[in-house]
Design a protein around this motif. Structure first.
Motif, PDB file in Angstrom:
ATOM      1  N   LYS A   1      59.186  27.959  27.936  1.00 22.83           N
ATOM      2  CA  LYS A   1      58.360  28.840  28.746  1.00 22.83           C
ATOM      3  C   LYS A   1      56.951  28.255  28.876  1.00 22.83           C
ATOM      4  CE  LYS A   1      61.640  31.946  28.955  1.00 22.83           C
ATOM      5  NZ  LYS A   1      62.403  32.166  30.205  1.00 22.83           N
TER       6      LYS A   1
ATOM      7  N   SER B   1      53.083  28.946  29.271  1.00 22.49           N
ATOM      8  CA  SER B   1      52.090  29.997  29.046  1.00 22.49           C
ATOM      9  C   SER B   1      51.033  29.975  30.138  1.00 22.49           C
ATOM     10  CB  SER B   1      51.426  29.808  27.680  1.00 22.49           C
ATOM     11  OG  SER B   1      52.391  29.869  26.645  1.00 22.49           O
ATOM     12  N   SER B   2      50.230  31.015  30.186  1.00 24.03           N
ATOM     13  CA  SER B   2      49.186  31.133  31.210  1.00 24.03           C
ATOM     14  C   SER B   2      48.151  30.015  31.115  1.00 24.03           C
ATOM     15  CB  SER B   2      48.493  32.494  31.113  1.00 24.03           C
ATOM     16  OG  SER B   2      47.929  32.678  29.810  1.00 24.03           O
TER      17      SER B   2
ATOM     18  N   ASN C   1      55.966  26.556  25.433  1.00 29.05           N
ATOM     19  CA  ASN C   1      56.572  27.096  24.218  1.00 29.05           C
ATOM     20  C   ASN C   1      58.082  26.920  24.289  1.00 29.05           C
ATOM     21  OD1 ASN C   1      54.094  28.143  23.095  1.00 29.05           O
ATOM     22  ND2 ASN C   1      54.189  29.745  24.652  1.00 29.05           N
TER      23      ASN C   1
END
Length: 219
Positions: free
Chosen positions: A87, A89-90, A95
């Motif tokens: 994933k 992240s902003s 991750n």
């Protein structure tokens, strides 16, 4: 009567694996390697996976390698995408498997026993860099196979030994990692897997000529 598209896809998948089975068991590597087709005529095979997923390791180490061994790679346009269920992240960091392991991610229940985290992110990046450094699948697959075999054997921390085993210069790959280029490659792979239609629901996720194989579990 027109056949149902799902049935057509199932037939195509069956035909593909019958070809692989036949070639593996009855066609010598010397014969298969003499088969020549244009790139446009090749079967397009895309593998979306992650480095420390047991099912992914099993698929690469025990099955996918056979198309190189028997020469079928000459009629297959293989693309490897080492990202999987990671994933973004902003803040742009990645991750790897930082979620509830009871979710359907890597298909095998063994996933509940293995935390991937930073090691998986690193090994995904290692393989992404290898693919970039050695663009030909015949050049980068041996390295990917070597890393995945170590993962399969529980020796993932020894990934750098693959350079020596294969007589490869490690500098282009390690420079790719340390410079941040590998991270950018992973972000690109992340966008590619995010754009899949239909969306992937687990790994390994195999796509043949634009259509997913919904179960590549062998065992």
């Amino acid at each position: 009567m027109n056949s149902h598209p799902c049935n057509d896809h199932r037939l195509k998948v069956v035909q593909l694996f019958l070809i692989v089975f036949f070639a593996t068991n009855f066609v010598s590597s010397s014969v298969a390697s003499r088969i020549v087709v244009n790139k446009e005529e090749k079967v397009k095979l895309e593998l979306y996976y992650e480095a420390l997923c047991p099912d992914c390791e099993d698929f690469v180490v025990n099955y996918l390698y056979k198309i190189f061994e028997n020469g079928l790679i000459s009629i297959v346009d293989l693309k490897l995408s080492p990202y999987g269920n990671a994933k973004i992240s902003s803040d742009g960091s990645i991750n790897c498997q930082s979620v509830d392991y009871d979710e359907v991610l890597c298909k095998t229940p063994k996933m509940t026993k293995r935390l991937h985290g930073e090691w998986e992110c690193l090994l995904n990046t290692v393989e992404a860099c290898a693919i970039r450094v050695w663009p030909s699948v015949n050049d980068h697959f041996p390295f990917v196979y070597c890393v995945e075999k170590l993962n399969y054997d529980g020796k993932y921390k020894e990934w750098e030994t693959c350079f020596e085993k294969l007589n490869l210069d490690p500098k282009p790959v390690t420079d790719c990692i340390s410079s941040g280029a590998g991270h950018k490659l992973e972000l690109q792979y992340g966008e590619e897997i995010k754009a899949l239609e239909p969306a992937h629901t687990y790994v390994p996720w195999v796509v043949v000529d634009g259509q997913p194989l919904y179960d590549v579990s062998i065992s």
